[in-house]
Design an enzyme around this catalytic site. Sequence first.
Site, short mmCIF file in Angstrom:
data_model
loop_
_atom_site.label_atom_id
_atom_site.label_comp_id
_atom_site.label_asym_id
_atom_site.label_seq_id
_atom_site.Cartn_x
_atom_site.Cartn_y
_atom_site.Cartn_z
N GLU A 209 0.84 -1.21 0.00
CA GLU A 209 0.00 0.00 0.00
C GLU A 209 0.88 1.25 0.00
O GLU A 209 1.76 1.40 0.83
CB GLU A 209 -0.92 0.00 1.23
CG GLU A 209 -1.89 -1.17 1.29
CD GLU A 209 -2.97 -1.13 0.19
OE1 GLU A 209 -3.13 -0.09 -0.47
OE2 GLU A 209 -3.64 -2.16 0.02
N CYS B 15 -7.17 -1.40 8.64
CA CYS B 15 -5.86 -1.42 7.98
C CYS B 15 -5.45 0.00 7.59
O CYS B 15 -4.38 0.48 7.95
CB CYS B 15 -5.92 -2.29 6.72
SG CYS B 15 -6.12 -4.03 7.09
#
EC number: 3.4.19.3
Length: 211
Positions: free
Chosen positions: A85, A149
């Site tokens: 990410e 998350c």
Amino acid sequence: MDNSKRTVVVTGFGPFGEHTVNASWIAVQELKKLGLGSEVDLHVSEVPVEYQTVQSLVPSLWKKHHPQLVVHVGVSGMATTVTLEKCGRNHGYKGLDNSSFCPDSQCCIVGGPDCINSVIDMESVCKRVTSSGLGVAVSVSKDAGRYLCDFTYYTSLHLSHGRSAFVHVPPLGKPYSGEDLGRALQAIIQEMLELIDQAEEKIHCQQQHFH
């Protein structure tokens, strides 16, 4: 205490929803067995899927360990690859956590920027790990999903001025085992440390050029 050692903190999440065994924590425990080499002091921590716990736990990990890098690992039911990410987002937290709570403001840090990027070039990490023939597919994403998350990542990026990373793993057996995921995390984090070193050398050189 050996000061030449670098400290890395890696977190995985506890169970939630249908994820009664969270692949992220299994992967992190496998990584702990493998280690990151003798130069790196690796600490792992399991994070409960609760916004308020994250808000106190993430800063405490930074305070306690003064890590060079913190890597958070989470599971994504939609992921088929190990996904790096690039950024964390501040707004849009409407999903209830394990204690049926979500922030009133629906954001991580009131007044914080909308989006914070990691200082680590995830495309570069992805390329390097992919070309190393690890046998685990790695990809890059710009959307960590607006749940715990993403919330954890943004909180960590904000605290560390971008010296954090987030890795999503698929559920166990879809298609990778815990051991596969542990090996993938090891390779990914070693590349991240390498890139951080290079960036710091560059900054150090630039500072010497200014008189």
